[in-house]
Scaffold this active site. Structure first.
Site, PDB file in Angstrom:
ATOM      1  N   ASP A 181       0.825  -1.214   0.000  1.00 40.35           N
ATOM      2  CA  ASP A 181       0.000   0.000   0.000  1.00 40.35           C
ATOM      3  C   ASP A 181       0.860   1.266   0.000  1.00 40.35           C
ATOM      4  O   ASP A 181       2.058   1.216   0.239  1.00 40.35           O
ATOM      5  CB  ASP A 181      -0.872   0.028   1.262  1.00 40.35           C
ATOM      6  N   MET A 210      -6.945   9.150  10.033  1.00 36.51           N
ATOM      7  CA  MET A 210      -7.617   9.714   8.841  1.00 36.51           C
ATOM      8  C   MET A 210      -8.549  10.873   9.224  1.00 36.51           C
ATOM      9  O   MET A 210      -9.656  10.984   8.692  1.00 36.51           O
ATOM     10  CB  MET A 210      -8.425   8.612   8.127  1.00 36.51           C
ATOM     11  N   LYS A 268      -3.049   4.346  -3.738  1.00 38.06           N
ATOM     12  CA  LYS A 268      -3.445   5.499  -4.560  1.00 38.06           C
ATOM     13  C   LYS A 268      -2.263   5.960  -5.386  1.00 38.06           C
ATOM     14  O   LYS A 268      -1.136   5.941  -4.908  1.00 38.06           O
ATOM     15  CB  LYS A 268      -3.834   6.668  -3.654  1.00 38.06           C
TER      16      LYS A 268
HETATM   17  N1  SAH Z   1      -3.386   0.191   9.427  1.00 42.12           N
HETATM   18  C1  SAH Z   1      -2.797   1.486   9.692  1.00 42.12           C
HETATM   19  C2  SAH Z   1      -3.789   2.601   9.527  1.00 42.12           C
HETATM   20  C3  SAH Z   1      -4.227   2.787   8.092  1.00 42.12           C
HETATM   21  S1  SAH Z   1      -5.364   4.102   7.927  1.00 42.12           S
HETATM   22  C4  SAH Z   1      -2.184   1.481  11.110  1.00 42.12           C
HETATM   23  O1  SAH Z   1      -2.439   0.557  11.885  1.00 42.12           O
HETATM   24  O2  SAH Z   1      -1.428   2.403  11.412  1.00 42.12           O
HETATM   25  C5  SAH Z   1      -4.314   5.406   7.391  1.00 42.12           C
HETATM   26  C6  SAH Z   1      -4.123   6.408   8.513  1.00 42.12           C
HETATM   27  O3  SAH Z   1      -3.174   5.907   9.449  1.00 42.12           O
HETATM   28  C7  SAH Z   1      -3.559   7.746   8.068  1.00 42.12           C
HETATM   29  O4  SAH Z   1      -4.560   8.576   7.546  1.00 42.12           O
HETATM   30  C8  SAH Z   1      -3.035   8.262   9.384  1.00 42.12           C
HETATM   31  O5  SAH Z   1      -4.091   8.724  10.202  1.00 42.12           O
HETATM   32  C9  SAH Z   1      -2.483   6.999  10.006  1.00 42.12           C
HETATM   33  N2  SAH Z   1      -1.039   6.804   9.733  1.00 42.12           N
HETATM   34  C10 SAH Z   1      -0.469   5.746   9.140  1.00 42.12           C
HETATM   35  N3  SAH Z   1       0.878   5.897   9.105  1.00 42.12           N
HETATM   36  C11 SAH Z   1       1.151   7.080   9.694  1.00 42.12           C
HETATM   37  C12 SAH Z   1       2.348   7.792   9.975  1.00 42.12           C
HETATM   38  N4  SAH Z   1       3.551   7.328   9.647  1.00 42.12           N
HETATM   39  N5  SAH Z   1       2.232   8.981  10.598  1.00 42.12           N
HETATM   40  C13 SAH Z   1       1.047   9.471  10.974  1.00 42.12           C
HETATM   41  N6  SAH Z   1      -0.119   8.851  10.726  1.00 42.12           N
HETATM   42  C14 SAH Z   1      -0.071   7.654  10.106  1.00 42.12           C
END
Ligand code: SAH
Length: 279
Positions: free
Chosen positions: A46, A183, A68
């Site tokens: 992803d 998000m 995306k």
């Molecule tokens: N499965 C992922 C979440 C996916 S949804 C997890 O467990 O972290 C995508 C959201 O995750 C983004 O919009 C943001 O809110 C958060 N996110 C993922 N990686 C991030 C990062 N390195 N820094 C800040 N937010 C992050």
């Protein structure tokens, strides 16, 4: 990685491993994830999985992007699931690599259920979720004994791209002293408005952590009333984790990354008489 433990499970042909890559820092990968990267035939990854992580893939690995691209929407979820099934049926070792943890706002459950439906064997490898590891890199504990005994993880974005109706904003506002939001940047104005309407104080601490755990990590500390303006002024861009609650105040003492760059840490960040605990 030559010296991984010998008893890690073998990645068998025809299997799909649904693996969390953690929030970004390659050091936060699990041994299972590193092992899977070295053994996979194909990695379907992803947008949030960075190049430093993909660089750990063995030379034999085919990399397939499933996120995306340039403002275009992600491939549809059923198409990704179908692709995983097809690759597994072709006898490949299929590594489905997702940011953070696959079962935290990551659609890992949907993909795994489609493997079940197709009779494809699979393994789940959890990862460090951004809402846990990312906030640790910002120096913010999710719980602190004198501050909160509960924390709520929620998404600020539903499948239709709007603020989710499925979150009972009034209930979480009243019931959970700390809110960790994924998000949520796009709709921060609406979300902060809902929290204020439900009675959370305007001065309640908020932190926004963009690109958490990566070299470009950017933290904005603000309040519920000011967060929208401060976020805009800082030019913060996704991905970002947002945390609301008094644990944010602990950052003055626990910003260990800041300390590496010369920030002075205070040992009693909760003792400021002007600040009272809420929640
Ligand atoms: N499965 C992922 C979440 C996916 S949804 C997890 O467990 O972290 C995508 C959201 O995750 C983004 O919009 C943001 O809110 C958060 N996110 C993922 N990686 C991030 C990062 N390195 N820094 C800040 N937010 C992050």
């Amino acid at each position: 990685m030559d010296n991984l433990p010998q008893n890690l499970p073998e990645f068998l042909p025809g299997w799909v491993w649904l693996v969390g890559a953690g929030p970004g820092d390659v050091g936060l990968l699990t041994l299972h994830a590193a092992h899977a990267l070295s053994q996979a035939d194909v990695v379907v990854y992803d947008a949030l999985v960075g190049d430093h992580i993909l660089a750990l893939a063995g030379p034999q690995v085919e990399l397939e992007y499933a996120g995306k691209r340039g403002g275009k929407p992600s491939p549809r979820q059923p198409d990704i699931s179908r692709r995983l099934v097809q690759l597994a049926r072709d006898g490949k070792r299929v590594l489905r690599l997702k940011g953070g943890d696959p079962f935290v706002f990551g659609r890992g459950g949907e993909e795994a259920l489609s493997l079940v439906e197709a009779g494809v064997p699979f393994r789940i490898v959890p990862g460090i979720s951004a809402g846990v590891g990312g906030l640790a890199y910002a120096g913010i504990p999710l719980t602190h004994r004198t501050v909160n005994s509960a924390v709520t993880f929620l998404t600020g974005h539903d499948a239709a791209g709007t603020v989710p109706d499925t979150v009972d904003w009034d209930a979480v506002s009243k019931g959970s002293p700390v809110l960790v939001m994924y998000m949520a940047l796009k709709h921060l104005d609406k979300i902060s408005g809902k929290l204020l309407d439900a009675g959370r104080p305007e001065t309640e601490p908020v932190a926004l952590v963009a690109n958490a755990t990566l070299p470009e990590q950017h933290v904005v500390e603000t309040t519920l009333a000011r967060c929208v303006d401060d976020c805009a002024a800082a030019g913060l861009k996704p991905p970002a984790i947002i945390i609301v609650g008094d644990v944010v105040r602990l950052r003055d003492g626990l910003d260990w990354l800041g300390a590496l760059n010369g920030r002075d840490l205070v040992w009693n960040p909760l003792n400021d008489k002007d600040q009272t605990l809420t929640g």
